[in-house]
Design an enzyme around this catalytic site. Structure first.
Site, short mmCIF file in Angstrom:
data_model
loop_
_atom_site.label_atom_id
_atom_site.label_comp_id
_atom_site.label_asym_id
_atom_site.label_seq_id
_atom_site.Cartn_x
_atom_site.Cartn_y
_atom_site.Cartn_z
N CYS A 47 14.20 -50.58 -59.90
CA CYS A 47 14.56 -51.02 -61.26
C CYS A 47 13.46 -50.66 -62.26
O CYS A 47 13.75 -50.35 -63.42
CB CYS A 47 14.78 -52.53 -61.29
SG CYS A 47 16.39 -53.07 -60.69
N CYS A 77 23.79 -51.92 -55.68
CA CYS A 77 23.29 -53.30 -55.79
C CYS A 77 24.33 -54.26 -56.35
O CYS A 77 23.99 -55.33 -56.84
CB CYS A 77 22.05 -53.32 -56.68
SG CYS A 77 20.75 -52.22 -56.10
N CYS A 135 16.80 -57.49 -63.18
CA CYS A 135 16.28 -56.14 -62.92
C CYS A 135 14.85 -55.97 -63.42
O CYS A 135 14.17 -55.02 -63.06
CB CYS A 135 17.17 -55.09 -63.56
SG CYS A 135 17.21 -55.17 -65.36
#
Ligand code: SF4
Length: 249
Positions: free
Chosen positions: A133, A216, A239
Site C-alpha cells: 500500500c 485484498c 491502506c
C-alpha cells in the site's frame, strides 16, 4: 484544545497557515451546512483551484462524485490506479466519469522504480501489504496532492474502526481533509443512489459492499460490517493514506 475565540473578532485574521487551527475554524463555520453547501463553500469560496477529490470509484463513491460534479465537474479527481484493481472498477470509473461529466479524473500510478525495487513480481501484497500500500497508494497520493491545500474523501463513521470518530473537517499532513459524508447513514447513501439514479458498482450485486484492490478484497456475508472484506486475514483495516483519528479527551 486551541482557543477559537479570535475567529469571531472582526479585527482577527484567520490563521490559515496552521492547518489544525484552520480545520477547527472551518468546522465551526460550516457545522450546520449540508454536504452540498459544504462542498460549494470549500470548492468555490475557501480553496478555489486548490482542492481535489480522492475517489476509489468503489461501492459508495458515486454519491460524493455526483455531489462534486453538481458543484463543479471540473474539479480534479484523483484515482489511485494501483495496478491491482478489479476490471469492473476500471470500467465503472469510466462509466461514472462519462455519466457525471467529470473533466479532470487523474489516474495516479506507482513509480516504476518503486515497483522494480520492492514488488517486481507483483506479489508484495501477499507477505507485506503495508509496504505494498505504501508504494502503490501512499507515495503516489503524496505526489498527486502536491500543490493542493485540501482534499475531499468519502469516508463515513458507520464504516467503523478508526472511522467511527471521524470529524467532517480535519488537518492531516499539512493539509485540510474534508469528509462531507462522515455523519451519513448507509440508508441515506442508498436513498441518494435511488433519487439520483446513480449506477451501482457491478461487484455490489455479488456480495462486495466495500471494494478496493482485487487481491485484498473479499465478499462479505453481512453488509453491516461493510469493510470486513478488506485485507481479510491480514490484520489490516486501512491502506495508510488515512492516519488514525486522534482520540478525543
Ligand atoms: S490494497 Fe492490497 S494490492 Fe492494493 S496496494 Fe494495498 S496491499 Fe497492495
Amino acid at each position: 484544545m486551541q482557543d477559537l475565540s479570535t475567529a469571531s473578532r472582526p479585527d482577527a485574521l484567520p490563521d490559515t497557515a496552521d492547518p489544525m487551527f484552520h480545520a477547527m475554524q472551518l468546522e465551526a463555520e460550516t457545522h450546520e451546512f449540508y454536504a452540498l453547501e459544504l462542498l460549494d463553500h470549500l470548492i468555490h469560496g475557501v480553496f478555489p483551484g486548490r482542492i481535489a477529490l480522492v475517489s476509489s470509484f468503489g461501492a459508495e463513491s458515486a454519491v460524493l462524485l455526483d455531489m462534486v460534479a453538481q458543484v463543479n465537474r471540473h474539479i480534479p479527481v484523483i484515482f489511485l490506479e494501483t495496478g491491482k484493481h478489479f476490471t469492473e472498477t476500471l470500467m465503472y470509473r469510466d462509466r461514472l466519469t462519462s455519466r457525471l461529466g467529470l473533466t479532470d479524473v487523474r489516474d495516479i500510478t506507482p513509480e516504476e522504480d518503486d515497483l522494480q525495487a520492492s514488488d517486481s513480481d507483483g506479489t508484495l501484497w501477499r507477505h507485506s501489504p503495508d509496504r505494498c500500500c505504501h508504494i502503490r497508494k501512499v507515495l503516489p497520493l503524496e505526489r498527486a496532492l502536491e500543490g493542493f491545500d485540501a482534499w475531499i474523501t468519502g469516508r463515513k463513521r458507520y464504516q467503523g474502526g478508526e472511522r467511527a470518530r471521524l470529524p467532517r473537517v480535519e488537518a492531516a499532513e499539512g493539509r485540510i481533509k474534508v469528509n462531507p459524508l462522515t455523519d451519513w447513514s448507509l440508508r441515506e447513501i442508498r436513498n441518494v443512489f435511488k433519487a439520483r439514479d446513480l449506477p451501482a458498482h457491478p461487484l455490489t450485486k455479488v456480495g462486495y459492499p466495500s471494494i478496493g484492490c482485487a487481491p485484498c478484497t473479499n465478499p462479505v456475508i453481512s453488509e453491516e460490517i461493510s469493510r470486513a472484506g478488506r485485507w481479510h486475514g491480514l490484520g489490516k483495516t486501512e491502506c495508510g493514506i488515512h492516519k488514525p483519528v486522534p482520540p478525543t479527551e
